[in-house]
Design a protein around this motif. Sequence first.
Motif, PDB file in Angstrom:
ATOM      1  N   ALA A 290      -9.685  16.335  10.562  1.00 38.65           N
ATOM      2  CA  ALA A 290      -8.273  15.960  10.723  1.00 38.65           C
ATOM      3  C   ALA A 290      -7.898  14.907   9.681  1.00 38.65           C
ATOM      4  O   ALA A 290      -8.570  13.875   9.570  1.00 38.65           O
ATOM      5  CB  ALA A 290      -8.020  15.416  12.128  1.00 38.65           C
ATOM      6  N   GLU A 291      -6.848  15.160   8.919  1.00 38.53           N
ATOM      7  CA  GLU A 291      -6.446  14.232   7.861  1.00 38.53           C
ATOM      8  C   GLU A 291      -6.126  12.848   8.409  1.00 38.53           C
ATOM      9  O   GLU A 291      -6.371  11.835   7.769  1.00 38.53           O
ATOM     10  CB  GLU A 291      -5.213  14.784   7.121  1.00 38.53           C
ATOM     11  N   THR A 292      -5.563  12.770   9.606  1.00 42.46           N
ATOM     12  CA  THR A 292      -5.156  11.476  10.166  1.00 42.46           C
ATOM     13  C   THR A 292      -6.338  10.599  10.534  1.00 42.46           C
ATOM     14  O   THR A 292      -6.158   9.425  10.846  1.00 42.46           O
ATOM     15  CB  THR A 292      -4.283  11.693  11.413  1.00 42.46           C
ATOM     16  N   SER A 293      -7.542  11.159  10.502  1.00 48.21           N
ATOM     17  CA  SER A 293      -8.731  10.377  10.850  1.00 48.21           C
ATOM     18  C   SER A 293      -9.308   9.629   9.662  1.00 48.21           C
ATOM     19  O   SER A 293     -10.217   8.812   9.835  1.00 48.21           O
ATOM     20  CB  SER A 293      -9.808  11.305  11.445  1.00 48.21           C
TER      21      SER A 293
ATOM     22  N   HIS B  81      -2.513  -0.488  -0.323  1.00 49.94           N
ATOM     23  CA  HIS B  81      -3.095  -0.494   1.022  1.00 49.94           C
ATOM     24  C   HIS B  81      -4.388   0.300   1.068  1.00 49.94           C
ATOM     25  O   HIS B  81      -5.149   0.208   2.004  1.00 49.94           O
ATOM     26  CB  HIS B  81      -2.110   0.122   2.030  1.00 49.94           C
ATOM     27  N   TRP B  82      -4.647   1.072  -0.015  1.00 49.33           N
ATOM     28  CA  TRP B  82      -5.826   1.932  -0.022  1.00 49.33           C
ATOM     29  C   TRP B  82      -7.095   1.111  -0.197  1.00 49.33           C
ATOM     30  O   TRP B  82      -7.082   0.046  -0.818  1.00 49.33           O
ATOM     31  CB  TRP B  82      -5.736   2.947  -1.169  1.00 49.33           C
ATOM     32  N   ILE B  83      -8.189   1.618   0.330  1.00 46.79           N
ATOM     33  CA  ILE B  83      -9.497   1.004   0.115  1.00 46.79           C
ATOM     34  C   ILE B  83     -10.018   1.494  -1.218  1.00 46.79           C
ATOM     35  O   ILE B  83     -10.179   2.696  -1.426  1.00 46.79           O
ATOM     36  CB  ILE B  83     -10.494   1.367   1.241  1.00 46.79           C
TER      37      ILE B  83
ATOM     38  N   PHE C 242       3.130   5.537   2.047  1.00 46.71           N
ATOM     39  CA  PHE C 242       1.919   5.170   1.332  1.00 46.71           C
ATOM     40  C   PHE C 242       1.258   6.373   0.666  1.00 46.71           C
ATOM     41  O   PHE C 242       0.481   6.217  -0.269  1.00 46.71           O
ATOM     42  CB  PHE C 242       0.925   4.492   2.278  1.00 46.71           C
ATOM     43  N   LEU C 243       1.544   7.564   1.161  1.00 41.82           N
ATOM     44  CA  LEU C 243       0.995   8.764   0.551  1.00 41.82           C
ATOM     45  C   LEU C 243       1.814   9.232  -0.634  1.00 41.82           C
ATOM     46  O   LEU C 243       1.382  10.103  -1.387  1.00 41.82           O
ATOM     47  CB  LEU C 243       0.906   9.896   1.594  1.00 41.82           C
ATOM     48  N   GLU C 244       2.999   8.673  -0.817  1.00 38.19           N
ATOM     49  CA  GLU C 244       3.825   9.020  -1.966  1.00 38.19           C
ATOM     50  C   GLU C 244       3.139   8.558  -3.252  1.00 38.19           C
ATOM     51  O   GLU C 244       2.599   7.450  -3.317  1.00 38.19           O
ATOM     52  CB  GLU C 244       5.196   8.341  -1.866  1.00 38.19           C
ATOM     53  N   PRO C 245       3.148   9.360  -4.295  1.00 44.28           N
ATOM     54  CA  PRO C 245       2.563   8.925  -5.575  1.00 44.28           C
ATOM     55  C   PRO C 245       3.505   7.971  -6.303  1.00 44.28           C
ATOM     56  O   PRO C 245       4.667   7.786  -5.912  1.00 44.28           O
ATOM     57  CB  PRO C 245       2.415  10.248  -6.339  1.00 44.28           C
ATOM     58  N   PHE C 246       2.988   7.351  -7.360  1.00 47.96           N
ATOM     59  CA  PHE C 246       3.851   6.596  -8.270  1.00 47.96           C
ATOM     60  C   PHE C 246       4.609   7.600  -9.136  1.00 47.96           C
ATOM     61  O   PHE C 246       4.053   8.609  -9.566  1.00 47.96           O
ATOM     62  CB  PHE C 246       3.026   5.672  -9.161  1.00 47.96           C
ATOM     63  N   PHE C 247       5.884   7.302  -9.388  1.00 49.97           N
ATOM     64  CA  PHE C 247       6.706   8.211 -10.172  1.00 49.97           C
ATOM     65  C   PHE C 247       7.057   7.610 -11.526  1.00 49.97           C
ATOM     66  O   PHE C 247       7.099   6.386 -11.701  1.00 49.97           O
ATOM     67  CB  PHE C 247       7.981   8.585  -9.413  1.00 49.97           C
TER      68      PHE C 247
ATOM     69  N   GLU D  21       3.717  -1.513  -3.268  1.00 48.82           N
ATOM     70  CA  GLU D  21       2.531  -1.212  -4.067  1.00 48.82           C
ATOM     71  C   GLU D  21       2.884  -1.181  -5.549  1.00 48.82           C
ATOM     72  O   GLU D  21       3.992  -0.791  -5.925  1.00 48.82           O
ATOM     73  CB  GLU D  21       1.943   0.144  -3.662  1.00 48.82           C
ATOM     74  N   TYR D  22       1.940  -1.590  -6.390  1.00 51.44           N
ATOM     75  CA  TYR D  22       2.188  -1.518  -7.829  1.00 51.44           C
ATOM     76  C   TYR D  22       0.869  -1.489  -8.601  1.00 51.44           C
ATOM     77  O   TYR D  22      -0.173  -1.898  -8.110  1.00 51.44           O
ATOM     78  CB  TYR D  22       3.054  -2.685  -8.306  1.00 51.44           C
TER      79      TYR D  22
END
Length: 224
Positions: A70-73, A219-221, A82-87, A175-176
């Motif tokens: 499960a992706e949510t795990s 926020h990512w590890i 937070f899953l959006e990429p940088f544009f 995020e940046y």
Amino acid sequence: TSTIYHTEGAATETKNLVRIARGNRINTLTMTANENEELKMTMDLNTRTVDDINSLCGSEVYEARNGIEAETSFTNFSSDSFLEPFFFSDGYFKAFGQQFLKITNFTLTMNNNLQDKRFVGAGNKSVKNAIPAQRTYELSFTAMVTDDKLFQELRNSTENTTQDIELKFTKDNGEYVELKFQDYFASANTWTVPDDKGPITVEATVMPRTMSSCIVSTHWILQG
């Protein structure tokens, strides 16, 4: 459960193909941003050896995705923002003391110039080493011409040691990614004068010698 960790044998149709690449080092990293697209990154890795999981000693096992379906795990899973990429549109590029607002695409390439080496008495012909050479940076971009700054810098035979190159991408959630380079010069300019009376564009290449700062707020590890 052994088929989770191992490549299945010839007796059954293969469902799992597991190989472990160890001793990885990044040889080339390329960051690309084109208009109307996401910020993208590709890496070329230099690997010391590749093992079949069955050949590893002891009770070592490998389970893809840590057995999580499960992706949510996943630890790094969070809200959609937070899953959006940088544009491409949410960033800026600054060089030679000014911010360029008319860039349509850019590519940043960092190369460690690793050279594969093997030595007498290494004991295992499937294991290799690598010797890093001089790390190089190259930043190329295409922009609409608003002044003759790049042309003047191309004619300048000395490197710029006083004004940093700044490259930053941001997201609305805070995020940046921010990169800064020092000691650089313009190595190439290609000026295009279109026959259709459209805007004049320039394809430029800038060669920095030093990365002075690399800041990632996320926020990512980050692992590795």
